[in-house]
Enzyme design. Structure first.
Site, PDB file in Angstrom:
ATOM      1  N   GLY A   1       0.732  -1.256   0.001  1.00  0.00           N
ATOM      2  CA  GLY A   1      -0.134  -0.065   0.132  1.00  0.00           C
ATOM      3  C   GLY A   1       1.017   1.178   0.116  1.00  0.00           C
ATOM      4  CB  THR A   2       2.968   3.200  -0.894  1.00  0.00           C
ATOM      5  OG1 THR A   2       3.751   4.359  -0.694  1.00  0.00           O
ATOM      6  CG2 THR A   2       4.051   2.036  -1.834  1.00  0.00           C
TER       7      THR A   2
END
Length: 221
Positions: free
Chosen positions: A13-14
């Protein structure tokens, strides 16, 4: 900053991006760290990390794994530089990084590595240790949204001063739809003369700072 999907595959997640320009490289990433993209654990994570004075990388995955990995990579490249003149090129750094991922079994890391040794170059390194050079690269859960912007807006003939705005907008566009990306942004510009890294505590502040460095209205659309 990572989790698993319904098939048990690690997801990160990024949003991180890397761009090759006429005179250097731009790397950018958001600053949100989360657990599985659901619970925010840190809003000021620095995901653009210098490797040496002309090479840096972005990471998507576990912050702890990334910090340990960067220490090992710096040590490996320092040893290489002791035995080789000139020192490690960007190509060498990417090869060493990929070998470390395979050897140390850190499958939760996706890397975008870029630098200007000797020429502006960006490599995407996947969790299995695969290496691919490209004029643009993105990683993390927001990568598809970032690519959608980069493929239209990027021009390798532009300077890094102009491409800062492109990188910032790519990350900003991803954060608008990807809940695991957001909060702030780190932007690094690398030329033959210097590596400059700046941290911003807001996405829009980063975009404003990046766009203020260019008068080309076509860069941000």
């Amino acid at each position: 900053m990572h989790g698993t999907d319904s098939n048990g595959i690690v997801t990160t997640g990024t949003t991180t991006v890397g761009l090759v320009g006429a005179d250097g490289v731009v790397l950018a990433a958001d600053s949100r760290a989360s657990l599985g993209g659901r619970f925010v654990t840190n809003r000021t994570a620095r995901k653009v990390v210098p490797v040496d004075d002309r090479t840096a990388l972005t990471f998507a995955g576990s912050v702890g794994d990334a910090q340990s990995f960067v220490r090992r990579l710096r040590a490996e490249l320092a040893l290489y530089d002791m035995d080789h003149e000139p020192g490690a090129s960007v190509d060498t750094a990417a090869t060493v990084a990929a070998d470390l991922i395979r050897r140390e079994e850190t499958p939760q890391l996706e890397l975008v590595l870029g630098g200007v040794v000797p020429d502006p170059t960006v490599y995407q390194i996947d969790p299995a240790g695969g290496v691919m050079d490209a004029p643009i690269a993105a990683s993390g859960s927001g990568m598809q949204l970032a690519y959608g912007y980069l493929e239209d807006a990027h021009d390798p003939e532009r300077s890094v001063a102009e491409l800062r705005a492109v990188a910032a907008m790519a990350v900003r566009n991803a954060t608008e739809r990807d809940t695991a990306s957001g909060d702030g942004m780190t932007i690094a510009t690398i030329t033959a003369d210097e590596l400059e890294r700046e941290q911003y505590d807001g996405i829009e502040r980063a975009v404003s700072a990046a766009t203020s460095r260019t008068t080309d209205s076509e860069v941000v659309r």
